[in-house]
Design a protein around this motif. Sequence first.
Motif, mmCIF file in Angstrom:
data_model
loop_
_atom_site.group_PDB
_atom_site.id
_atom_site.type_symbol
_atom_site.label_atom_id
_atom_site.label_comp_id
_atom_site.label_asym_id
_atom_site.label_seq_id
_atom_site.Cartn_x
_atom_site.Cartn_y
_atom_site.Cartn_z
ATOM 1 N N GLY A 77 71.897 13.227 66.869
ATOM 2 C CA GLY A 77 73.108 12.834 66.183
ATOM 3 C C GLY A 77 73.918 13.965 65.584
ATOM 4 O O GLY A 77 74.944 13.710 64.945
ATOM 5 N N VAL A 78 73.465 15.208 65.762
ATOM 6 C CA VAL A 78 74.238 16.344 65.251
ATOM 7 C C VAL A 78 74.587 17.267 66.409
ATOM 8 O O VAL A 78 73.951 17.240 67.468
ATOM 9 C CB VAL A 78 73.465 17.130 64.164
ATOM 10 C CG1 VAL A 78 73.164 16.229 62.982
ATOM 11 C CG2 VAL A 78 72.194 17.749 64.736
ATOM 12 N N PHE A 79 75.606 18.087 66.177
ATOM 13 C CA PHE A 79 76.071 19.014 67.207
ATOM 14 C C PHE A 79 75.679 20.440 66.843
ATOM 15 O O PHE A 79 75.832 20.872 65.698
ATOM 16 C CB PHE A 79 77.590 18.901 67.364
ATOM 17 C CG PHE A 79 78.028 17.584 67.941
ATOM 18 C CD1 PHE A 79 78.166 17.417 69.312
ATOM 19 C CD2 PHE A 79 78.290 16.503 67.100
ATOM 20 C CE1 PHE A 79 78.559 16.199 69.845
ATOM 21 C CE2 PHE A 79 78.684 15.286 67.621
ATOM 22 C CZ PHE A 79 78.813 15.124 69.003
ATOM 23 N N LEU A 80 75.183 21.146 67.867
ATOM 24 C CA LEU A 80 74.766 22.539 67.698
ATOM 25 C C LEU A 80 75.423 23.382 68.784
ATOM 26 O O LEU A 80 75.889 22.862 69.800
ATOM 27 C CB LEU A 80 73.245 22.685 67.785
ATOM 28 C CG LEU A 80 72.428 21.869 66.780
ATOM 29 C CD1 LEU A 80 71.816 20.666 67.493
ATOM 30 C CD2 LEU A 80 71.329 22.723 66.175
ATOM 31 N N LEU A 81 75.425 24.708 68.584
ATOM 32 C CA LEU A 81 75.984 25.600 69.596
ATOM 33 C C LEU A 81 75.160 25.519 70.879
ATOM 34 O O LEU A 81 73.932 25.441 70.846
ATOM 35 C CB LEU A 81 76.012 27.042 69.084
ATOM 36 C CG LEU A 81 76.948 27.315 67.903
ATOM 37 C CD1 LEU A 81 76.848 28.779 67.494
ATOM 38 C CD2 LEU A 81 78.393 26.954 68.236
#
Length: 271
Positions: A77-81
């Motif tokens: 549910g989260v965005f990372l590089l």
Amino acid sequence: MATAPFSAVNAPAASRAGAPTLIGSVQRALRLLESVASHRDGAPAKQLAREAGLPLPTTYHLLRTLCHEGYLRRENGVFLLGAAVPRLARDEALQNRRSKIVEMLRSLCDHLGAPVYFAVYRDGEIELVSVADSPETPAVEEWADFRATGHAHALGQCLLSQLDGAARRDHLDRYPVSSLTPHTVRSTGALLTRLAALDRTARDPLRPVIERQEYALGTACAALPISVGPAAAALAISVPLAREEQLLPTAERLRREISTLLTSGTFSISI
């Protein structure tokens, strides 16, 4: 009646109203990337939208696109590089290194009064990285592919002399010796004998490789090996045959410059 010139007054209404543009989309995508980069453990879309000052629908659209292109990834549910981001840094670093090499070659060209060539042997191929010349000292025209004619020019012979026997033979199996001019080395055997004489483990590892009219009539060249990491590499100069007496003195000046560059670590960069 004359048509009024294009201006903000008669521009399309959509443009005046701030409709999405390509540059605007890029700017918004970069703001999102910066927001994601500020969160080591990632961040959800709503938080990123707030931080980037973007509407949530626009944020979702850009996040999907950036994930598709590999610049971001979504986990729990989260965005990372994503994996594509380090490639941007590597590409920028590569461009910076190449720019430094170009500047260095220009400086050498001005200092030596001769065109300067830089080449490496990588992945089984001769790669001419960069050439610096001037209207007064033009470079030799690449009339025959440098990659396929390494046996005939000083750069190629210098690079091949740095390879082991198996790598040399593999290269010459793929790019057989051929006569480009009446002065070109005549056979693979003769070339291998010449290369074996250029012993890079000898006392004088910066001995120049000299070539006269083997690649281009009316031209003499000298090349010297240089260390830029694991790849075989070489710097070379050329002079018109009418000024051949300048070749060895200029090569000696290049040799001194190479020694300075190696000592200072300037060329201890991978390309």
